[in-house]
Enzyme design. Structure first.
Site, mmCIF file in Angstrom:
data_model
loop_
_atom_site.group_PDB
_atom_site.id
_atom_site.type_symbol
_atom_site.label_atom_id
_atom_site.label_comp_id
_atom_site.label_asym_id
_atom_site.label_seq_id
_atom_site.Cartn_x
_atom_site.Cartn_y
_atom_site.Cartn_z
ATOM 1 N N GLU A 225 35.392 43.005 40.625
ATOM 2 C CA GLU A 225 36.775 42.533 40.544
ATOM 3 C C GLU A 225 37.376 42.580 41.950
ATOM 4 O O GLU A 225 37.012 43.432 42.760
ATOM 5 C CB GLU A 225 37.600 43.414 39.602
ATOM 6 C CG GLU A 225 36.987 43.701 38.239
ATOM 7 C CD GLU A 225 36.753 42.473 37.354
ATOM 8 O OE1 GLU A 225 37.253 41.375 37.677
ATOM 9 O OE2 GLU A 225 36.049 42.614 36.341
ATOM 10 N N GLU B 161 35.241 38.407 41.768
ATOM 11 C CA GLU B 161 36.058 37.715 40.759
ATOM 12 C C GLU B 161 37.386 37.263 41.360
ATOM 13 O O GLU B 161 38.009 38.000 42.121
ATOM 14 C CB GLU B 161 36.296 38.696 39.601
ATOM 15 C CG GLU B 161 37.457 38.357 38.688
ATOM 16 C CD GLU B 161 38.761 39.013 39.098
ATOM 17 O OE1 GLU B 161 39.723 38.261 39.294
ATOM 18 O OE2 GLU B 161 38.820 40.249 39.230
ATOM 19 N N SER C 189 45.279 38.368 45.557
ATOM 20 C CA SER C 189 45.217 37.147 44.738
ATOM 21 C C SER C 189 46.335 36.174 45.121
ATOM 22 O O SER C 189 46.153 34.959 45.060
ATOM 23 C CB SER C 189 45.283 37.472 43.245
ATOM 24 O OG SER C 189 46.512 38.084 42.925
#
Length: 296
Positions: free
Chosen positions: A97, A124, A171
């Site tokens: 992740e 990810e 992100s």
């Protein structure tokens, strides 16, 4: 991936919090990519015994097991680097992740290790599989950006476990880079009140065409998880994203990508472009951290 699998890759899930639990659910349900994977067990610091008949394993057993060929690293960000290194050295493929590491040098070293071992290392990025991102990607195509801003608010986050704001919020940075290309850092500031568990990072970036972009991460008690954006183009403006539907099965979509990599279905060009983007974002995050937290 539609073909009947010739073999199944044995998987261990490391860390069974929110992401790890979803990963285990997806592995146990009958999906196209899950048919290539076989959940062997999970590793946790807590003594859980088993979860839905899936047995807990020690880290040592997971590393040495011939059955385990793949590790899903779903633990706290601060532990990612150590787990990735251990599993790659044990000859396992790794899905991790984001962020994969909390430094650029560590990520570069681990990618080199994965290449030496001939193993897949996949970070990810479910934020790129969201309906909102698909909407934005369509909206910005062919438009000339003048300026933009992205603000994210949420409750407090422990830096020791999840890294500095530029890493825990990577992100958002990935969105900006994926939408507008590689960015350079102009400046960054940090407002911090430790006694109130409050932090606000303000980052000023610019595109290769010198268009200004600001990115703010604000974390503190009582702050709701929200994202606000504003992009101004020559042809008009975009203020926030309309309700574009529910993000369904985004971890599963990420697993599909990982399995395609395991099966050699990604071109070298695609893999190189993804690696370049990930390392660029980690490099920016590290640069931002140095701006906000200069070493004394």
């Amino acid at each position: 991936m539609n073909a009947e699998p010739e073999k199944k890759f044995g998987v261990v899930v490391v860390g069974v919090g929110r992401a790890g639990s979803v990963r285990m659910r997806d592995l146990r349900n009958p999906h196209a990519s899950s048919s290539f994977l076989n959940l062997i067990g999970f590793v946790s610091r807590r003594d859980l015994g088993s979860i839905d008949e899936v047995q807990q394993m020690s880290l040592e057993d997971a590393l040495s097991s011939q059955e385990v060929e793949v590790a899903y690293i779903c633990s706290e960000s601060a532990s990612h680097e150590d787990y990735i290194r251990k599993f790659l050295n044990a000859g396992k493929h790794v899905l991790v992740e984001y962020p994969m590491t909390l430094s650029l040098a560590a990520a570069q070293e681990l990618w080199e290790l994965a290449e030496q071992k001939g193993r897949v290392l996949h970070e990810e990025h479910i934020e790129l599989l969201m309906e909102e991102f698909a909407f934005l990607k369509k909206e910005v195509v062919g438009k000339e950006l003048l300026k933009g801003s992205l603000l994210f608010t949420a409750g407090p986050l422990e830096e020791e476990r999840f890294g500095f704001l530029a890493f825990s919020g990577i992100s958002r940075l990935t969105w900006l880079v994926s939408l507008f290309g590689e960015l350079s850092l102009v400046s960054a500031t940090l407002e911090e009140r430790k006694e109130d568990q409050y932090m606000k990072m303000t980052v000023y970036l610019e595109t290769e065409n010198k268009c200004p972009l600001s990115w703010i991460e604000e974390k503190g008690p009582g702050l709701k998880r929200n994202r606000y954006l504003s992009f101004h183009f020559k042809s008009g403006s975009l203020e926030n994203v309309p309700n574009v539907g529910v993000n369904k099965n985004i971890f599963l979509k990420d697993q599909n990508i990982f399995v395609q990599k395991l099966l050699g279905q990604f071109s070298e060009k695609e893999l190189a472009a993804e690696k370049k983007r990930i390392l660029h974002c980690l490099s920016l995050a590290e640069e931002i951290q140095k701006y906000c937290r200069p070493k004394k």
